[in-house]
Scaffold this motif. Structure first.
Motif, mmCIF file in Angstrom:
data_model
loop_
_atom_site.group_PDB
_atom_site.id
_atom_site.type_symbol
_atom_site.label_atom_id
_atom_site.label_comp_id
_atom_site.label_asym_id
_atom_site.label_seq_id
_atom_site.Cartn_x
_atom_site.Cartn_y
_atom_site.Cartn_z
ATOM 1 N N PRO B 107 0.858 -1.343 0.058
ATOM 2 C CA PRO B 107 0.066 0.301 0.029
ATOM 3 C C PRO B 107 0.742 1.288 -0.107
ATOM 4 C CG PRO B 107 -0.196 -1.212 2.175
ATOM 5 C CD PRO B 107 0.615 -1.890 1.152
ATOM 6 N N LYS B 108 0.249 2.378 -0.470
ATOM 7 C CA LYS B 108 1.117 3.495 -0.617
ATOM 8 C C LYS B 108 0.876 4.459 0.187
ATOM 9 C CE LYS B 108 2.131 2.737 -5.615
ATOM 10 N NZ LYS B 108 1.529 3.016 -7.168
ATOM 11 N N SER B 109 0.024 4.226 1.101
ATOM 12 C CA SER B 109 -0.863 5.155 1.927
ATOM 13 C C SER B 109 0.152 5.792 2.676
ATOM 14 C CB SER B 109 -1.857 4.423 2.792
ATOM 15 O OG SER B 109 -1.091 3.329 3.481
ATOM 16 N N MET B 110 -0.396 7.100 3.051
ATOM 17 C CA MET B 110 0.496 8.047 4.069
ATOM 18 C C MET B 110 0.284 7.431 5.518
ATOM 19 S SD MET B 110 -0.878 11.539 2.566
ATOM 20 C CE MET B 110 0.509 12.607 3.568
ATOM 21 N N GLY B 111 1.180 7.219 6.204
ATOM 22 C CA GLY B 111 1.197 6.545 7.496
ATOM 23 C C GLY B 111 0.931 5.275 7.342
ATOM 24 N N PRO B 112 0.799 4.342 8.598
ATOM 25 C CA PRO B 112 0.259 3.104 8.458
ATOM 26 C C PRO B 112 -0.731 2.577 7.839
ATOM 27 C CG PRO B 112 0.183 4.170 10.759
ATOM 28 C CD PRO B 112 0.701 5.062 9.902
#
Lengths: 490, 134
Positions: B107-112
């Motif tokens: 996943p490229k999400s910001m944060g965890p």
């Protein structure tokens, strides 16, 4: 700081990752920007300074000098700035994002020579090997971006350059400095001040004491409830002396700070970071003037002694200088904009050929924060950015760059305008002292000759009545506009 | 891509009647320290139950492959590259990991990422998940 293994295996998430970049899937804005810029640039010389410099280095070359280089200017002007804007048909859409290119202009009895080298950041090396951009930038979307560990994976080390011990530091603001060899400009290493400071944000505008100590901050708007400020005190030989975290009242943007003899001063502007999945860092900000600004004053001797004061809403990239006032207050000078359009829109429009320059420059203001009073912002009517001052005399002359001129505010309050004959855009100019008298010296910096379509180095004598440069040195070609430099006398 | 090392770790033998041989391919490791992989369900992601399977090995190649036996169902993979071998996930003052890590689905999400971002359906006799180390 470390977590025990069992907590990792037991399901702890990875905490407040610092990634400032969102998802980077289609639409392909990078190629659209590439095409837009290409269509405009040939007919718009004003866009030349935003052309991509794709080479890894520019070898030494001699400049054509008109006029005479004063002996007091013998030395090296280092300068950093975003320069690698394109790979393939992908172009960064924001000026912030180009890979850093560090220049050295060497001035001596034989004239002026120039060389330059890209900062070999971990990002640059990975992308050079892949032959494409791999991560989206602060304000640029890249297709098929790969997951990144944190800010340093996208660190282009492209804002400023300062000497530090045996190194030259190429600085960004959201990640680590890179140490370079001042002679060759080759990258030596990514700098880690201490184990728990690894990968922390570190601003591009550190300030220095006379004894060489460095103060700096790092802005972590994404950390904690309302953002955190990291404060650093560093010694040129002993390294990190103090490292502290402060809570912010809201996660507003900050690019630089000011320093008096006793205090560090920060202005948190109401351009507020609001995390949203899929948005780029620049687009994750909302302008909220109703919050006002917040001025933070921190005692250098004891970081726990600090005060917050409400201030008018504005947007500041650069402070010029600051001084203590009797009674405990502080007075600063800064380049002030009424809105954050320059960061939110103008630095994008120029990158994609939608405009041929930035918009209206900020105005030089005087900010006064007296104990028990509201913070007052007084306008000077002088417009420009990249302020230059004589650090030995806060409140003395101040010069800013505005398009094709340098505007100088004298200590007596009058204005002077300095220009290079012809059509020459002027960038940041650094003050170089001539002797012991405050304000006596030169303004040394770079520019772009629109008619010749070549970059230049030039210097103005501040103590002369002349409004034209004492010399002009012309490069054989053009180099991209830079952000900030530093002069090291020989 | 570098040739894969094949470290076999079969842990936490499932009670379920059906299990999948899950190959976890890991790319982008620096040649130092140890790598730890845990396969968890939603409760395990929250730390409320043990992992479904886990494996730990010394890093010998940039690209490695591990085979774990995992019960069918929805699961996610979490990876920690313990670069200095101290058994801990090192972080800086702000909690940012200073060692490699990764998740299933990358996943490229910001944060965890959330469990949903990293989750996938484990099913069939064999299955492969590729993780790019951050």
């Amino acid at each position: 700081m470390a977590l025990p293994r069992r907590r990792f295996l037991a399901g702890i998430g990875l905490g407040a990752l610092s990634a400032r970049w969102g998802r980077a899937e289609a639409p392909n804005e990078a190629e659209r920007c590439y095409r837009g810029f290409r269509q405009r640039v040939e007919k718009a010389p004003r866009l030349d300074p935003w052309r991509s410099m794709d080479a890894a280095q520019l070898p030494w070359s001699r400049l054509k000098v008109e006029g005479k280089v004063p002996k007091e200017l013998y030395g090296t002007l280092f300068r950093n700035g975003p320069a690698g804007f394109e790979r393939g048909r992908a172009r960064y859409q924001h000026w912030f994002d180009g890979d850093g290119l560090v220049h050295g202009f060497r001035l001596d009895g034989h004239g002026v020579r120039h060389h330059a080298r890209k900062v070999a950041t971990e990002k640059w090396k990975r992308e050079a090997e892949a032959g494409r951009f791999l991560v989206s930038g602060a304000g640029s979307r890249i297709p098929d971006s790969v997951p990144s560990r944190g800010n340093d994976d996208g660190n282009p080390a492209n804002i400023s350059v300062v000497p530090w011990g045996e190194d030259l530091l190429a600085l960004w603001e959201a990640g680590s400095p890179y140490a370079l060899d001042p002679q060759t400009l080759k990258t030596r290493r990514r700098v880690t001040w201490s184990e728990n400071a690894d990968h922390l944000p570190f601003s591009a505008h550190p300030l220095f004491e006379k004894d060489g100590r460095m103060w700096n901050f790092g802005l972590a708007q994404w950390a904690g409830a309302d953002g955190k400020l990291v404060l650093y005190e560093l010694h040129p030989r002993r390294g990190l002396q103090r490292l502290e975290l402060l809570d912010l009242p809201f996660p507003g943007y900050m690019h630089s700070f000011a320093m008096t003899e006793r205090k560090l001063v920060f202005y948190v502007c109401p351009h507020v970071f609001e995390r949203a999945e899929g948005r780029l860092y620049v687009d994750s900000h909302r302008w909220r003037p109703e919050l006002g600004g917040q001025l933070l004053t921190v005692d250098k001797s004891d970081f726990s002694k600090r005060t917050w004061q409400a201030a008018p809403p504005g947007f500041i990239f650069h402070f010029a200088d600051a001084q203590d006032l009797s009674g405990g207050g502080v007075r600063m000078r800064a380049c002030w904009s009424n809105t954050p359009e320059i960061m939110a829109k103008e630095m994008r429009a120029v990158m994609c050929g939608e405009a041929t320059g930035l918009g209206s420059p900020p105005e030089v203001v005087e900010i006064e924060a007296r104990v028990g009073r509201d913070v007052a912002v007084r306008r000077t009517g002088l417009h420009g950015d990249f302020p230059a001052v004589d650090g030995r005399s806060p409140g003395g002359f101040l010069a800013v760059a505005d398009d094709d001129r340098l505007q100088v505010l004298t200590p007596r309050g009058s204005n002077r305008t300095l220009r290079v004959p012809g059509e020459v855009l002027l960038e940041e100019h650094r003050f170089v002292a001539r002797g012991g008298q405050a304000g006596d010296g030169w303004l040394l910096g770079t520019g772009y000759d629109l008619a010749a379509r070549r970059s230049i180095l030039t210097a103005f004598d501040l103590s002369s009545r002349e409004t034209t440069p004492v010399f002009r040195a012309t490069l054989k070609g053009r180099i991209p506009f830079g952000f900030h430099g530093w002069f090291v006398p020989s | 891509m570098a040739a894969f090392a094949c470290a076999l770790g079969v842990c936490a033998a499932p009670d379920a009647a059906w299990a999948t041989q899950l190959s976890v391919v890991v790319n982008g490791l620096e040649l130092k320290g140890r790598v730890r992989i845990a396969v968890v369900d939603a409760a395990g992601w929250e730390g409320k139950s043990p992992s479904l399977a886990s494996v730990e090995a010394r890093v010998t190649k940039a690209g490695m492959r591990f085979v774990l036996e995992v019960p069918e169902g929805t699961a996610a993979i979490r990876l920690h590259h313990d670069e200095n071998g101290n058994g801990e996930l090192d972080r800086n003052l702000l909690g940012i990991p200073s060692e490699g890590y990764g998740f299933s689905n990358n996943p490229k999400s910001m944060g965890p990422p959330s469990f949903k971002d990293a989750a996938f359906l484990v099913q069939g006799e064999t299955q492969t998940s590729v993780i790019e180390v951050r």
